[in-house]
Design an enzyme around this catalytic site. Structure first.
Site, mmCIF file in Angstrom:
data_model
loop_
_atom_site.group_PDB
_atom_site.id
_atom_site.type_symbol
_atom_site.label_atom_id
_atom_site.label_comp_id
_atom_site.label_asym_id
_atom_site.label_seq_id
_atom_site.Cartn_x
_atom_site.Cartn_y
_atom_site.Cartn_z
ATOM 1 N N ASP A 148 0.767 -1.105 -0.188
ATOM 2 C CA ASP A 148 -0.067 0.063 -0.106
ATOM 3 C C ASP A 148 0.756 1.212 -0.005
ATOM 4 O O ASP A 148 0.727 1.996 -0.793
ATOM 5 C CB ASP A 148 -0.873 -0.103 1.256
ATOM 6 C CG ASP A 148 -1.859 1.069 1.311
ATOM 7 O OD1 ASP A 148 -2.784 1.278 0.880
ATOM 8 O OD2 ASP A 148 -1.455 2.616 1.869
ATOM 9 N N VAL A 180 -5.289 2.325 -0.138
ATOM 10 C CA VAL A 180 -5.241 1.682 -1.534
ATOM 11 C C VAL A 180 -5.684 0.130 -1.648
ATOM 12 O O VAL A 180 -6.371 -0.220 -2.411
ATOM 13 C CB VAL A 180 -3.692 2.134 -1.898
ATOM 14 C CG1 VAL A 180 -3.820 1.236 -3.425
ATOM 15 C CG2 VAL A 180 -3.383 3.498 -1.997
ATOM 16 N N ASP A 181 -5.298 -0.375 -0.501
ATOM 17 C CA ASP A 181 -5.535 -1.770 -0.287
ATOM 18 C C ASP A 181 -7.193 -1.916 -0.154
ATOM 19 O O ASP A 181 -7.800 -2.694 -0.906
ATOM 20 C CB ASP A 181 -4.951 -2.430 0.887
ATOM 21 C CG ASP A 181 -3.516 -2.866 0.751
ATOM 22 O OD1 ASP A 181 -3.254 -3.462 -0.155
ATOM 23 O OD2 ASP A 181 -2.933 -2.827 1.885
ATOM 24 N N TYR A 182 -7.717 -1.027 0.796
ATOM 25 C CA TYR A 182 -9.121 -1.110 0.919
ATOM 26 C C TYR A 182 -10.006 -0.859 -0.572
ATOM 27 O O TYR A 182 -10.841 -1.461 -0.960
ATOM 28 C CB TYR A 182 -9.452 -0.018 1.887
ATOM 29 C CG TYR A 182 -11.219 -0.107 2.211
ATOM 30 C CD1 TYR A 182 -11.549 -1.114 3.319
ATOM 31 C CD2 TYR A 182 -12.003 0.736 1.513
ATOM 32 C CE1 TYR A 182 -12.854 -1.253 3.562
ATOM 33 C CE2 TYR A 182 -13.454 0.418 1.785
ATOM 34 C CZ TYR A 182 -13.745 -0.410 2.867
ATOM 35 O OH TYR A 182 -15.237 -0.573 3.024
ATOM 36 N N GLY A 185 -9.675 -3.808 -2.857
ATOM 37 C CA GLY A 185 -10.537 -4.613 -2.345
ATOM 38 C C GLY A 185 -11.936 -4.626 -2.954
ATOM 39 O O GLY A 185 -12.532 -5.382 -3.474
#
Length: 408
Positions: A148, A180-182, A185
């Site tokens: 991230d 950014v990960d969220y 997802g």
């Protein structure tokens, strides 16, 4: 009550850490059966990203930490060593009956195990195979691992985040959570659901869905990047200043700070009246929003002095009466104490083997006809290995033999 929207959808989840697991968790919340594949001993890498960890009733060290718990609710945990031929056979056998297979290995890693899209497609032509990576399946950076913070930097997000130039501490800054990960997802979930709709409603075929953090963070910059594409200029870092209406930002009061966003000229006039300075609304420098943008530092400085006269509560109450958007800068404790957050039920409780009422954050989607009523806790490592393998013909004796060989 109707069944959950994704009831009947079966997902084989080989993702680890955060972006992929968050996507699979969202789909599990919506009713999909999610079989999470983990390494027989260590499990998902996220299990080592602690503390804090839950307290084992027997006082033993464990791998159920906050990082893992936040992204693996509602899944079944099956331990399989995919580096072994027998483990690879298990994954392929499970994939035969799945609608979706998700993975976030480096590009090409699963091909050597016979678990890549082309191989899985041969045994299950209708499968939706979603690959979540740092940089995507193509391009010069495709082989790289991506985290991230690296993508926040490379994608431009950090360049426009942080204190205003000239202020103390100015310079590029990372957004606090792994945002950014969220977002990746969320994009993965959208991609999977779209591919399922194409297959099941439109009569299409299964396909490979390629989602990556780099594409996601660039797309998320939306109007900021569009400014650059229109005039070739990168917007400056604005600290807590807003992105449209002006003035907008954090203002210090006698006992704390609040966030104000003046979205239009009417709100500006009402804010000036609340602050006891109605004449500002007719000042030629500030009459129109574009004027206030040009003279941003001036109006922000004037407002800063005015807000110092009273408390946060005083100003929020007066601004609310005037219909001006504003809000307190809440700590996490204050967020969950907020009556609106409580009324929306954002904190839920699930029954976990280590914690009878484990607090978690609910799925942010709300449905009138198919509400999410029941949440299942993130599984203990390998909790469902025996039951899931039984569905593909592995009896207790075979599972025990595989355990001794550390294959499951």
């Amino acid at each position: 009550m109707s069944a959950l929207p994704l009831s009947g959808i079966k997902i084989l989840d080989l993702t680890r850490v955060l972006a992929g697991p968050l996507s699979a968790q969202m789909l599990a919340d919506l009713g999909a059966e999610v079989i999470k594949i983990e390494r027989p001993e260590g499990g998902d890498d996220a299990r080592a990203f602690g503390p804090p960890y839950l307290t084992d009733p027997e006082g033993k060290a464990n791998n159920n930490n906050s990082f893992y718990l936040c992204a693996n609710r509602g899944k079944k945990s099956v331990t399989v060593n995919i580096a072994s031929p027998e483990g690879q056979d298990i994954i392929r056998e499970l994939a035969k009956s799945c609608d979706v297979m998700m993975e976030n290995y480096k590009v090409g890693d699963l091909k050597r195990y016979g678990l890549d899209y082309e191989t899985i497609k041969k045994i299950n032509p209708g499968i939706i195979y979603c690959s979540v990576t740092g940089f995507g399946q193509t391009g010069p950076y495709a082989p790289r691992a991506g985290y991230d913070a690296i993508l926040q930097a490379m994608g431009g997000l950090m360049s426009v985040t942080g204190h205003i130039d000239g202020e103390p501490g100015a310079g590029p800054m990372k957004v606090g959570p792994s945002i950014v990960d969220y977002m990746t997802g969320m994009n993965s979930s959208i991609g999977i659901l779209t591919a399922l709709y194409h297959r099941d409603v439109k009569g299409g075929e299964g396909q490979h869905v390629d989602v990556c953090l780099f594409d996601t963070v660039i797309a998320s910059l939306s109007h900021w990047l569009q400014i650059y594409l229109v005039n070739g200029q990168t917007p400056p870092r604005r600290g807590t200043w807003g992105n449209g209406g002006m003035p907008a930002g954090v203002f210090r009061c006698t006992d704390g700070e609040l966030m104000l966003v003046v979205g239009n000229d009417g709100q500006f006039a009402r804010t000036c009246a609340v602050l006891g300075a109605p004449e500002l609304a007719t000042d030629p420098r500030f009459v129109k929003n574009n004027d206030r943008v040009v003279h941003g530092k001036e109006i922000m400085a004037i407002f800063a002095g005015l807000f110092l006269k009273h408390s946060v509560t005083h100003w929020l109450e007066e601004l609310e009466k005037a219909g001006v958007p504003s809000g307190p800068i809440n700590s996490f404790e204050q967020v969950f104490a907020d009556p609106h957050v409580q009324s929306r039920g954002m904190k839920i409780k699930v029954k976990h083997p280590f914690e009878p009422e484990l607090a978690m954050i609910r799925n942010p989607l709300t449905f009138s006809g198919t509400p999410i009523k029941d949440y299942r806790a993130p599984p203990l490592l390998g909790a469902d290995t025996k039951d899931v393998l039984a569905t593909i013909g592995y009896d207790d004796a075979k599972v025990e033999a595989l355990k001794k060989q550390k294959i499951v």
